[in-house]
Design a protein around this motif. Structure first.
Motif, PDB file in Angstrom:
ATOM      1  N   ASP A 286       6.783   7.697 -10.720  1.00 43.97           N
ATOM      2  CA  ASP A 286       8.065   7.583 -10.015  1.00 43.97           C
ATOM      3  C   ASP A 286       8.175   8.746  -9.035  1.00 43.97           C
ATOM      4  O   ASP A 286       8.289   9.906  -9.439  1.00 43.97           O
ATOM      5  CB  ASP A 286       9.211   7.611 -11.020  1.00 43.97           C
ATOM      6  CG  ASP A 286      10.568   7.342 -10.365  1.00 43.97           C
ATOM      7  OD1 ASP A 286      10.669   7.438  -9.127  1.00 43.97           O
ATOM      8  OD2 ASP A 286      11.530   7.045 -11.091  1.00 43.97           O
TER       9      ASP A 286
ATOM     10  N   GLU B 275      10.473  16.218 -10.421  1.00 45.89           N
ATOM     11  CA  GLU B 275       9.194  16.732 -10.920  1.00 45.89           C
ATOM     12  C   GLU B 275       7.992  16.141 -10.201  1.00 45.89           C
ATOM     13  O   GLU B 275       6.861  16.642 -10.331  1.00 45.89           O
ATOM     14  CB  GLU B 275       9.071  16.485 -12.427  1.00 45.89           C
ATOM     15  CG  GLU B 275       9.211  15.036 -12.839  1.00 45.89           C
ATOM     16  CD  GLU B 275      10.642  14.645 -13.196  1.00 45.89           C
ATOM     17  OE1 GLU B 275      10.812  13.692 -13.961  1.00 45.89           O
ATOM     18  OE2 GLU B 275      11.580  15.315 -12.685  1.00 45.89           O
ATOM     19  N   SER B 276       8.212  15.080  -9.410  1.00 43.77           N
ATOM     20  CA  SER B 276       7.099  14.459  -8.685  1.00 43.77           C
ATOM     21  C   SER B 276       6.654  15.279  -7.486  1.00 43.77           C
ATOM     22  O   SER B 276       5.689  14.908  -6.818  1.00 43.77           O
ATOM     23  CB  SER B 276       7.492  13.044  -8.240  1.00 43.77           C
ATOM     24  OG  SER B 276       7.688  12.200  -9.354  1.00 43.77           O
TER      25      SER B 276
ATOM     26  N   TYR C  43       7.411   4.516  -5.884  1.00 46.40           N
ATOM     27  CA  TYR C  43       6.482   4.725  -6.991  1.00 46.40           C
ATOM     28  C   TYR C  43       5.061   4.535  -6.499  1.00 46.40           C
ATOM     29  O   TYR C  43       4.815   3.951  -5.443  1.00 46.40           O
ATOM     30  CB  TYR C  43       6.767   3.759  -8.148  1.00 46.40           C
ATOM     31  CG  TYR C  43       6.469   2.318  -7.830  1.00 46.40           C
ATOM     32  CD1 TYR C  43       5.206   1.758  -8.081  1.00 46.40           C
ATOM     33  CD2 TYR C  43       7.445   1.485  -7.285  1.00 46.40           C
ATOM     34  CE1 TYR C  43       4.929   0.434  -7.778  1.00 46.40           C
ATOM     35  CE2 TYR C  43       7.173   0.165  -6.972  1.00 46.40           C
ATOM     36  CZ  TYR C  43       5.916  -0.359  -7.231  1.00 46.40           C
ATOM     37  OH  TYR C  43       5.626  -1.662  -6.916  1.00 46.40           O
TER      38      TYR C  43
ATOM     39  N   HIS D 262      10.573   9.338  -6.932  1.00 45.14           N
ATOM     40  CA  HIS D 262      11.947   9.698  -6.588  1.00 45.14           C
ATOM     41  C   HIS D 262      12.556  10.592  -7.661  1.00 45.14           C
ATOM     42  O   HIS D 262      13.773  10.640  -7.819  1.00 45.14           O
ATOM     43  CB  HIS D 262      12.795   8.451  -6.367  1.00 45.14           C
ATOM     44  CG  HIS D 262      12.458   7.723  -5.101  1.00 45.14           C
ATOM     45  ND1 HIS D 262      13.029   6.511  -4.740  1.00 45.14           N
ATOM     46  CD2 HIS D 262      11.609   8.041  -4.092  1.00 45.14           C
ATOM     47  CE1 HIS D 262      12.529   6.120  -3.576  1.00 45.14           C
ATOM     48  NE2 HIS D 262      11.671   7.031  -3.161  1.00 45.14           N
ATOM     49  N   LYS D 263      11.690  11.306  -8.392  1.00 42.99           N
ATOM     50  CA  LYS D 263      12.139  12.273  -9.380  1.00 42.99           C
ATOM     51  C   LYS D 263      11.740  13.670  -8.918  1.00 42.99           C
ATOM     52  O   LYS D 263      10.680  13.847  -8.315  1.00 42.99           O
ATOM     53  CB  LYS D 263      11.520  11.975 -10.750  1.00 42.99           C
ATOM     54  CG  LYS D 263      12.067  10.738 -11.433  1.00 42.99           C
ATOM     55  CD  LYS D 263      11.479  10.592 -12.831  1.00 42.99           C
ATOM     56  CE  LYS D 263      12.080   9.405 -13.566  1.00 42.99           C
ATOM     57  NZ  LYS D 263      11.519   9.252 -14.935  1.00 42.99           N
TER      58      LYS D 263
ATOM     59  N   LEU E 209      15.807  12.625  -3.152  1.00 43.10           N
ATOM     60  CA  LEU E 209      16.412  13.301  -4.296  1.00 43.10           C
ATOM     61  C   LEU E 209      17.900  13.540  -4.084  1.00 43.10           C
ATOM     62  O   LEU E 209      18.639  13.736  -5.051  1.00 43.10           O
ATOM     63  CB  LEU E 209      15.711  14.646  -4.547  1.00 43.10           C
ATOM     64  CG  LEU E 209      14.211  14.592  -4.839  1.00 43.10           C
ATOM     65  CD1 LEU E 209      13.697  16.005  -5.107  1.00 43.10           C
ATOM     66  CD2 LEU E 209      13.892  13.680  -6.002  1.00 43.10           C
TER      67      LEU E 209
END
Length: 773
Positions: free
Chosen positions: A416, A421-422, A406, A418-419, A498
């Motif tokens: 975050d 969409e990041s 993060y 580790h998503k 991911l």
């Protein structure tokens, strides 16, 4: 014939932008034509004084009345102050888009263009800048404005390699071009014939290796063997390019070029002068004009300093799209390396020597040569350790936040990382654009990295030319691929967290690819004529105040191409539904002939096509040609031809169409396939079908007849991650789903020039124009 009249055109490897043939094409009116004529004339021989009297009168002063701009910002204020103090980058000096001091002035000039409320203000500023501002800075700012200013949809500038041929052709060619004089060139040829050219003598007295006896064997002498002419020469034929047939079918085409004298000169890549090291073998690819201009226009369409919300770039996922293009460029480069017997792209280490040097053999238009890097070079000899530490700190910070998972911004927002969409944060961060998630840390790291490798300090103003300081030249240097490999390492680390897709993620119920047949894949080298009229050493002629464009200067160069090829899909569908078909090309073996496991090979696949297809229940047969690929373009109409068309249309003798058949920044169709081998280079296709689930229709909010919709948010085929399903680390077993299909193929290389050198051509000394390119 279709002509391009668009700068807001499709960009990149996933842009699905194919105009239906039934679309009614708009015709340019007189107002449009006059404005287009202004654009063409204002960049004519841009390094020379402006000689169009109409534009000289127009450009007497810069408009500084703030009421005539939608915004008058800080950068415009600073630009105007710099001009008044005589502190602008002088005309004739090298301009680097990635030199911090140059960039800030270019930003101010761009804003003077972009924020102008009307055409009168804009055109006056452009004419003024053409007279008073550094040439490189002027073209950079003007091109950005034409691309991004909404009122200019449909207008174009000549391709960057036509405006500045010096960025794309070696110094040997540029010197020859600039001293070319039609009145004396015939005498020079006679001198060559009498004293130097053994080909004019009876070769029967020599052995089969007769050219061995020529001490100074020139490129043009090799070409003489093929019947392509002597040195500079006039030829009453046509422009050489792959799609010349469609031009010849246009009745008006003969009218526009009948009075144009065409002069040609053969030009090779840097290999013509010297093989600097083994990497020089790839110069035909790394120095290809289309390859380099693609990267140039990508970085103008999604310029790092343009605000994503203001220009709509965030709708196009600008950061994700930029880093995806970097990954695809590296993958395509790796494929070309394999075709030439090379292996992995060399790793870059901060404190180790760079084994392969590079001499671009370019010369800037002011006569100063580009700097070069010798073999086994050590960058730390530059000093400038403060900049080096900043660059290293960038990579250290991004690796740390990825490991932590993060990032907490200065205003307390927790992201975050580790998503999925990041990826937009990672992409913005890697590009160093203004949409990066923490403005406090945005410190021009991307600009500084290029400055460091070009030996430029923080506040340097007048700098030596270096390929790393401009987007249109940096792909020439093999070091580019090593350094940018560090960008993709960050990208892959983000994707690693991911995890791979599961079979459930990839499975498309009801769709089964039964078979895909692929026609023969053949590559070869052909010739193309690039318009370098801006190098022409000739006086300009005006008749009744109108410019007479009666000569064109062309650089004739061999380049990689491929024969058209076709796919035929056989796909079963359980019901009527829409699906997205994606086509990827990747290697099969490494340089040692070992199979590359898919786990490591996924990053080497290049997406060459994607399209939406309405499946019917039962068996579907889909035929798809390489000519239909949605992101590629064939050879473009030249600067000379476009200007002549505009002239003809202005006189009411031609209807000038507005369409996007030749987008300025589409990927070159001819570079889709790597070079191949005579015995066949083993490669593999991966075909994948996924559900079409978008709630919007492509082209829904822009006129796709002549726009590409940059900033519209609806340019791409769907909202899946770019490169899907190869966007994550690969679990081999997951990829074997009914809606995915691997196909082993071979790419064959045919030497189209061998017949001339092996004396197997019955018309020896005459070029075979009948060859179908």
């Amino acid at each position: 014939m279709k002509l391009t009249l668009v700068l807001l055109a499709l960009v990149g490897c996933v842009a699905a932008f194919s105009v239906p043939t039934s679309t009614k094409v708009k015709i340019a009116d007189q107002e449009f034509l006059q404005k287009q004529k202004f654009f063409f004339e204002i960049v004519y021989r841009v390094e020379d004084p402006l000689l169009f009297e109409e534009w000289i009168k127009l450009g007497q002063k810069l408009v500084v009345d703030k009421s005539l701009y939608t915004t008058f910002d800080f950068y415009m204020e600073k630009f105007w102050e710099s001009y008044k103090l005589g502190a602008l980058l002088p005309k004739g000096e090298f301009f680097g888009a990635l030199v911090k001091t140059h960039h800030k002035q270019a930003w101010g000039l761009f804003n003077f263009f972009y924020y102008a409320k009307d055409w009168e203000t804009f055109s006056q500023n452009v004419a003024w800048a053409r007279i008073h501002v550094n040439e490189g800075m002027f073209i950079y700012a003007l091109t950005l404005a034409v691309i991004h200013k909404p009122e200019f949809e449909g207008f174009i500038l000549p391709q960057i390699y036509e405006i500045f041929p010096q960025y794309f052709f070696n110094s040997k060619f540029v010197y020859e071009a600039e001293k070319f004089d039609y009145d004396v060139f015939s005498k020079y040829i006679m001198y060559e014939k009498e004293y130097k050219d053994i080909l004019y003598k009876d070769i029967s007295e020599f052995s089969d290796n007769f050219y061995f006896y020529t001490k100074d064997w020139k490129t043009w002498q090799w070409w003489k063997m093929m019947g392509l002419g002597e040195h500079w020469h006039f030829e009453d034929k046509y422009f050489l390019r792959e799609n010349i047939a469609q031009y010849n079918k246009e009745p008006k085409y003969a009218d526009i070029i009948k009075d144009v004298q065409k002069f040609y000169m053969p030009v090779d890549y840097t290999r013509d002068i010297d093989f600097f090291n083994a990497e020089s073998k790839l110069s035909y690819f790394t120095e290809d004009l289309g390859w380099n201009s693609y990267w140039y226009y990508l970085n103008l369409d999604y310029a790092f300093f343009l605000d994503g919300k203001q220009f709509g770039l965030d709708k196009d996922r600008r950061g994700e799209y930029w880093i995806y293009n970097v990954q695809q460029i590296l993958a395509r480069y790796y494929q070309e390396r394999l075709a030439n017997g090379f292996g992995e792209i060399p790793e870059f280490f901060w404190y180790k020597q760079i084994e392969y040097g590079y001499d671009p053999q370019l010369i800037y238009y002011n006569g100063v040569g580009y700097s070069y890097r010798k073999n086994y070079f050590e960058y730390q000899t530059y000093g400038k350790f403060d900049i080096l530490y900043q660059i290293q700190n960038f990579f250290d910070r991004i690796y740390d936040v990825l490991d932590t998972g993060y990032f907490k911004t200065a205003d307390g927002v927790v992201i975050d990382l580790h998503k999925p969409e990041s990826i937009k944060f990672i992409g913005n961060y890697l590009q160093g654009n203004v949409d990066t998630y923490d403005k406090y840390f945005f410190n021009y790291w991307y600009v500084l990295s290029h400055m460091y490798f070009a030996d430029v300090d923080y506040y340097d103003f007048e700098v030596f030319p270096n390929v790393f300081l401009n987007f249109e030249t940096m792909l020439r240097d093999p070091f580019f691929y090593s350094f940018y490999k560090k960008f993709t390492d960050v990208f892959y680390k983000f994707k690693f967290f991911l995890g791979p897709y599961t079979k459930k993620d990839l499975y498309y119920e009801g769709i089964t690819i039964k078979d895909v047949s692929v026609s023969k894949l053949t590559t070869y080298f052909d010739f193309v004529d690039f318009d370098v009229t801006n190098l022409l050493n000739d006086k300009m002629t005006f008749v009744d105040g109108k410019f007479v464009w009666d000569k064109t200067l062309l650089a004739r160069q061999a380049r990689l191409n491929h024969k058209p090829f076709n796919f035929e899909f056989t796909i079963d569908s359980a019901k009527e539904q829409k699906g997205v078909v994606r086509v990827f090309l990747g290697p099969k073996f490494d340089e040692f002939g070992r199979v590359i496991p898919l786990k490591y090979n996924g990053q080497n696949f290049v997406q060459i096509d994607s399209f939406v297809y309405p499946f019917v229940a039962g068996q579907n047969t889909i035929k798809r040609s390489s000519k239909e690929f949605t992101y590629t373009a064939e050879d473009r109409a030249t600067y000379t031809e476009l200007y002549k068309y505009v002239q003809l249309a202005s006189e009411g003798k031609y209807k000038f169409p507005l369409d996007i058949s030749e987008p300025h920044n589409a990927f070159p169709d001819r570079l889709v396939l790597p070079r191949g081998w005579e015995q066949g280079l083993p490669m593999q296709f991966y075909f994948f079908v996924s559900p079409y689930t978008e709630d919007y229709e492509q082209f829904s909010n822009f006129d796709y007849a002549y726009q590409a919709g940059v900033g519209s948010g609806t340019r791409f085929v769907d909202s899946k991650p770019f490169g899907y399903p190869f966007d994550r680390s690969v679990d081999e077993y997951s990829f074997f789903v009914p809606n995915g299909y691997f196909k082993d193929v071979k790419i064959y290389y045919v030497d189209t020039f061998a017949k001339y050198f092996e004396k197997k051509y019955e018309n020896y000394g005459v070029f075979d124009y009948s060859v179908e390119y």
